[in-house]
Scaffold this active site. Sequence first.
Site, PDB file in Angstrom:
ATOM      1  N   THR A 181      45.565  46.188  30.096  1.00 41.84           N
ATOM      2  CA  THR A 181      44.552  45.416  30.807  1.00 41.84           C
ATOM      3  C   THR A 181      43.715  44.643  29.796  1.00 41.84           C
ATOM      4  O   THR A 181      43.809  44.873  28.586  1.00 41.84           O
ATOM      5  CB  THR A 181      43.644  46.338  31.632  1.00 41.84           C
ATOM      6  OG1 THR A 181      42.973  47.246  30.734  1.00 41.84           O
ATOM      7  CG2 THR A 181      44.449  47.140  32.634  1.00 41.84           C
ATOM      8  N   GLU A 325      48.525  46.616  36.737  1.00 42.42           N
ATOM      9  CA  GLU A 325      48.982  47.922  37.221  1.00 42.42           C
ATOM     10  C   GLU A 325      50.122  47.839  38.231  1.00 42.42           C
ATOM     11  O   GLU A 325      50.686  48.867  38.617  1.00 42.42           O
ATOM     12  CB  GLU A 325      47.799  48.680  37.835  1.00 42.42           C
ATOM     13  CG  GLU A 325      46.733  49.079  36.828  1.00 42.42           C
ATOM     14  CD  GLU A 325      45.695  48.002  36.538  1.00 42.42           C
ATOM     15  OE1 GLU A 325      44.696  48.295  35.861  1.00 42.42           O
ATOM     16  OE2 GLU A 325      45.895  46.847  36.996  1.00 42.42           O
ATOM     17  N   LYS A 426      24.651  43.241  46.345  1.00 42.02           N
ATOM     18  CA  LYS A 426      23.913  44.042  47.318  1.00 42.02           C
ATOM     19  C   LYS A 426      22.472  43.538  47.361  1.00 42.02           C
ATOM     20  O   LYS A 426      21.675  43.807  46.456  1.00 42.02           O
ATOM     21  CB  LYS A 426      23.958  45.522  46.973  1.00 42.02           C
ATOM     22  CG  LYS A 426      23.520  46.416  48.127  1.00 42.02           C
ATOM     23  CD  LYS A 426      23.883  47.865  47.898  1.00 42.02           C
ATOM     24  CE  LYS A 426      23.618  48.700  49.151  1.00 42.02           C
ATOM     25  NZ  LYS A 426      23.987  50.116  48.965  1.00 42.02           N
ATOM     26  N   TRP A 431      25.477  43.601  52.032  1.00 44.57           N
ATOM     27  CA  TRP A 431      26.468  43.076  51.103  1.00 44.57           C
ATOM     28  C   TRP A 431      26.642  41.570  51.273  1.00 44.57           C
ATOM     29  O   TRP A 431      26.717  41.049  52.384  1.00 44.57           O
ATOM     30  CB  TRP A 431      27.817  43.755  51.322  1.00 44.57           C
ATOM     31  CG  TRP A 431      27.833  45.224  51.067  1.00 44.57           C
ATOM     32  CD1 TRP A 431      27.963  46.215  51.994  1.00 44.57           C
ATOM     33  CD2 TRP A 431      27.695  45.877  49.810  1.00 44.57           C
ATOM     34  NE1 TRP A 431      27.920  47.447  51.388  1.00 44.57           N
ATOM     35  CE2 TRP A 431      27.756  47.269  50.040  1.00 44.57           C
ATOM     36  CE3 TRP A 431      27.522  45.426  48.494  1.00 44.57           C
ATOM     37  CZ2 TRP A 431      27.668  48.199  49.026  1.00 44.57           C
ATOM     38  CZ3 TRP A 431      27.428  46.358  47.485  1.00 44.57           C
ATOM     39  CH2 TRP A 431      27.497  47.730  47.750  1.00 44.57           C
TER      40      TRP A 431
END
Length: 529
Positions: A181, A325, A426, A431
Amino acid sequence: MIEHTMQDVQLTLDSLIRHGRSVHAAKRVVSVTDDGLRTDTFAEVAELADRLATWLWAEACPAGGVVATMMWNQVEHLVTYLAATSTGLVLNPMNPRLDAAQNAHVLSQVRPDVVVVDHTMFEQCREALAETDLAPVLVVVGEPAANMPGVVRFADAVATEASAELPRPVSEQQAAVIAYTSGTTGPPKGVVYSHRSIWLHAQIICTPNVYGIGEGDRILASVPIYHTNAASLPLGGWISGADLVLPGSSLGPANLGGLIEESAVTHAVGVATLWNDLLRWWEEGGVDLSSLKLVVSGGSAPPAHLIKGFRARGVPIIQGWGMTESIGINSMGHPPAAADAQTSLEYLRTYAGRIVPGVELRVRGDEHAEQPGERAVGEFEVRGPWVTAGYIGIADRADWFATGDVGYLTDDGYVAITDRLKDVIKSGGEWISSLELEKALETHPEVVRASVVAIPDERWQERPLALVVARAGAVDVPELKRWLQSRVPRWWTPERWVAIEEIPLTSMGKPDKARMRRAYADGAYKVLT
């Protein structure tokens, strides 16, 4: 119970490599070099791979040994990939965009026996090695290697006479490639792809619902090999008989645009920023990209004007969703076949594509309890034969991999990503989706690109900061606020704005929101209100 009668053949990469070199022996690999374009046939590339593999096994690598690379997408990199994976060695393509400490971390985990490095990255490689206790054999690509003491020239290694008795992988569960990654939130994490996972992934990407690669195509392999195994595109082209075009270090839009035109490329994958630049150049008559049959925008969704611009010129542009992944593919953004033009555009703007066969997805809510229903919103978790169960050096293994992406799944398998967990804003306990705000801003005709990040707010805890790349350079804040009023909830509208020349990207080509948040905190941006 009746047992099957099928042969038990291991899904190892040597079988795919043999197929390409024999069935498609005359197909071409075109590679950009310092001296212009170099062309090799598949058969010639495979012969070089056998020669390099013979040298690796005789001079440097034990069984199960690791070959690290630090190279561009160039023919020597493809040769090294084929040499290692076809004989049971493990390939670790290193990311040259990581710093020395990060690459030292990678090297210390994989402990390579050999590092094959392009001469332009030699000093960078040595800096990383200097921070480890390793002393691998260094194989350097390029003539400057002749003047470097203590290294092997790549040209000398591939001058070795190929052995007729090269080792082969014995199990599809063997490690084949190690990808890392980007390391934007801590040290890079390693994912080990098995032969079986890459074998199956290479097959699925050739299907029409993914890339639709065939013998008559020419693939621009612009996704770096160190990034998700180049999304298996070179291997998909190899088994399909599609010509491969390797851009080397020439990754700027002018160079890639010219390469697409000169080589009549049919399939290309890149970040939205690249396609923005190429579309503008095409509109101005600087390049002809009409050979393209499919453009895939990776890393983030393409803005509406980009979709319309390419499709108006007969080139479908879609987005794909995946990650290191999962070898790069979870879903692919083809709209439903029966959709009209307007519906297709809505699918392209709204969804990150339809889940591909082999991948299962579920939505998990805030309490980590499965949420039923089409519009249940939560974190996506995936599993499948090319999805990792964990990372090198981390003992935990999961039956379902938590992606960090938040959104919902439709009944017909389309993925709507509303944000990254780490990027959700937030505000006052509610949200705000940074991705939805970005999409709304990018529908404005004067907005080339937009990125939205959370910044601290004394009253609301967090509020959105909008960073905008505008066509005219200047950002008309009142106009953009008005534009958002009918497109997102009114309270989502940012109070603070930044005009920016380009959106900073991670080494994987995604918007680097951590970097943007740091720049704001450091006072590096001139904030408009």
